[in-house]
Motif scaffolding. Sequence first.
Motif, mmCIF file in Angstrom:
data_model
loop_
_atom_site.group_PDB
_atom_site.id
_atom_site.type_symbol
_atom_site.label_atom_id
_atom_site.label_comp_id
_atom_site.label_asym_id
_atom_site.label_seq_id
_atom_site.Cartn_x
_atom_site.Cartn_y
_atom_site.Cartn_z
ATOM 1 N N ALA A 211 0.800 -1.216 0.000
ATOM 2 C CA ALA A 211 0.000 0.000 0.000
ATOM 3 C C ALA A 211 0.839 1.276 0.000
ATOM 4 O O ALA A 211 0.324 2.354 -0.294
ATOM 5 C CB ALA A 211 -0.938 -0.008 1.214
ATOM 6 N N GLN A 212 2.129 1.160 0.322
ATOM 7 C CA GLN A 212 3.001 2.334 0.320
ATOM 8 C C GLN A 212 3.730 2.515 -1.012
ATOM 9 O O GLN A 212 4.531 3.449 -1.167
ATOM 10 C CB GLN A 212 4.032 2.208 1.453
ATOM 11 N N SER A 213 3.465 1.662 -1.976
ATOM 12 C CA SER A 213 4.196 1.719 -3.244
ATOM 13 C C SER A 213 3.963 3.024 -3.990
ATOM 14 O O SER A 213 4.879 3.567 -4.615
ATOM 15 C CB SER A 213 3.808 0.533 -4.121
ATOM 16 N N GLY A 214 2.733 3.527 -3.953
ATOM 17 C CA GLY A 214 2.442 4.770 -4.653
ATOM 18 C C GLY A 214 3.254 5.931 -4.111
ATOM 19 O O GLY A 214 3.791 6.750 -4.871
ATOM 20 N N ARG A 215 3.361 6.007 -2.789
ATOM 21 C CA ARG A 215 4.134 7.082 -2.163
ATOM 22 C C ARG A 215 5.605 6.987 -2.540
ATOM 23 O O ARG A 215 6.265 7.995 -2.848
ATOM 24 C CB ARG A 215 3.983 7.009 -0.642
ATOM 25 N N LEU A 216 6.156 5.775 -2.545
ATOM 26 C CA LEU A 216 7.566 5.616 -2.885
ATOM 27 C C LEU A 216 7.818 5.926 -4.362
ATOM 28 O O LEU A 216 8.821 6.551 -4.709
ATOM 29 C CB LEU A 216 8.015 4.186 -2.558
ATOM 30 N N ALA A 217 6.910 5.509 -5.227
ATOM 31 C CA ALA A 217 7.070 5.810 -6.646
ATOM 32 C C ALA A 217 7.037 7.311 -6.897
ATOM 33 O O ALA A 217 7.735 7.825 -7.780
ATOM 34 C CB ALA A 217 5.983 5.109 -7.460
ATOM 35 N N ALA A 218 6.239 8.022 -6.107
ATOM 36 C CA ALA A 218 6.140 9.476 -6.274
ATOM 37 C C ALA A 218 7.476 10.160 -6.034
ATOM 38 O O ALA A 218 7.749 11.220 -6.619
ATOM 39 C CB ALA A 218 5.080 10.031 -5.330
ATOM 40 N N SER A 219 8.342 9.565 -5.206
ATOM 41 C CA SER A 219 9.655 10.160 -4.962
ATOM 42 C C SER A 219 10.531 10.113 -6.210
ATOM 43 O O SER A 219 11.539 10.814 -6.292
ATOM 44 C CB SER A 219 10.355 9.445 -3.800
ATOM 45 N N LEU A 220 10.128 9.294 -7.186
ATOM 46 C CA LEU A 220 10.820 9.231 -8.469
ATOM 47 C C LEU A 220 10.095 10.035 -9.540
ATOM 48 O O LEU A 220 10.483 10.003 -10.704
ATOM 49 C CB LEU A 220 10.913 7.770 -8.937
ATOM 50 N N GLY A 221 9.033 10.719 -9.139
ATOM 51 C CA GLY A 221 8.232 11.449 -10.106
ATOM 52 C C GLY A 221 7.312 10.554 -10.916
ATOM 53 O O GLY A 221 6.808 10.963 -11.968
#
Length: 391
Positions: A211-221
């Motif tokens: 469930a935290q994958s979206g937040r982590l991907a956002a750090s890569l834009g």
Amino acid sequence: MPSANSARVVIVGGAIIGSFCAWSLRKAGFTGTITVVEKDASYQFSSTALSAASIRTQFGTATNIQMSLFGAHMFRNIKAVFGDEADIGYREKGYLILGGHDQVAERIEAVRLQRSHGADIRVLDPDELGARFPGVNFDDVGIGTLGVQHEGWFDAWSLLSEVRRAARRLGVSYVETAANAFKTNGARVTGVELSNGDALACDFCVLAAGAQSGRLAASLGIELPVVPKKRTVFSFKTPFRANDFPMLFDSSGIWVRPEGEGYIGGIQPPAEIDVDADGDFEPHHELMDELFWPLLARRIPAMEELRLNRAWAGHYEVNTLDHNGVVGAHDELGNLIFATGFSGHGVMHAPAVGRGVAELITAGEFRSIDMTPLGWARIRTSTPLFESIVY
């Protein structure tokens, strides 16, 4: 790119998906270093540990059906996979999915698809349902479909424990800390920055952070549409008794199945309260009286009398585009591999996803099940792969 003997794989997320990716890599012959980053080795709030842990082959997309069949065959033969002491409590009691009179043609067509891929599904009309499941009200039901084999439930914690133990025995390292960000160089992820101040260099990075994958991907834009949604499970006792009662998916939206001496069940919350639930694990207690109990009592009248034992909530890693997982490499950062967004199907599909990710890394393509339909391309173009049977 280093050879398989020297490549470094970092897997972000050490629950069921990440651990199966790690173990499957070793089983595929990968001899490089594998490091799994898991922020909480107790898995107290992991979607895996809080899952109702079921498996079904009744899906509306071919890839999901095939992944379920692979998982079911593994669960049936768990001792052959992980050793004679392995026990995940697999109970192959089937799923009974009910549909209204207006859904008969649609559901029969879905069964044709499921059977064409090897699923063993029986179609039951209302009279057959009444004879097979006495005490259940089928007045408004037009069709029921029952998985004769390869469907049921199991203990997710036991499965996770087995695969983690097996991965460690094969030289996989687990690091208990959180992943904060990623390092990149051109079109590659070169490392993962950790909350303890360390950084792990990598040749492949697998994003399996649930469930935290979206937040982590956002750090890569990267706009990955995966968010945490809270799902509540109610555990209760009731006078209703039935032999070999399956997992029941009702046309009203409730689900219920046996668990120990009682039952567990739940219902998806209404959209107005189904907000992103980052850090929120308080059960939706109000759903019991307002929605779940009335619908349950209508379907199974004897269950109007029940005693609630407890309730707990876990997080679905919901892919808001289409409720299907995202599996495969990013189109620009080619060594970033997604294994996330399974929207409640992650535990059952973890064995197949792990094997698929291992094939991508070791062979450069899917060899067993073609998971290309679950790839990043549909996310990039906002082209959903709709799954017609979602709970």
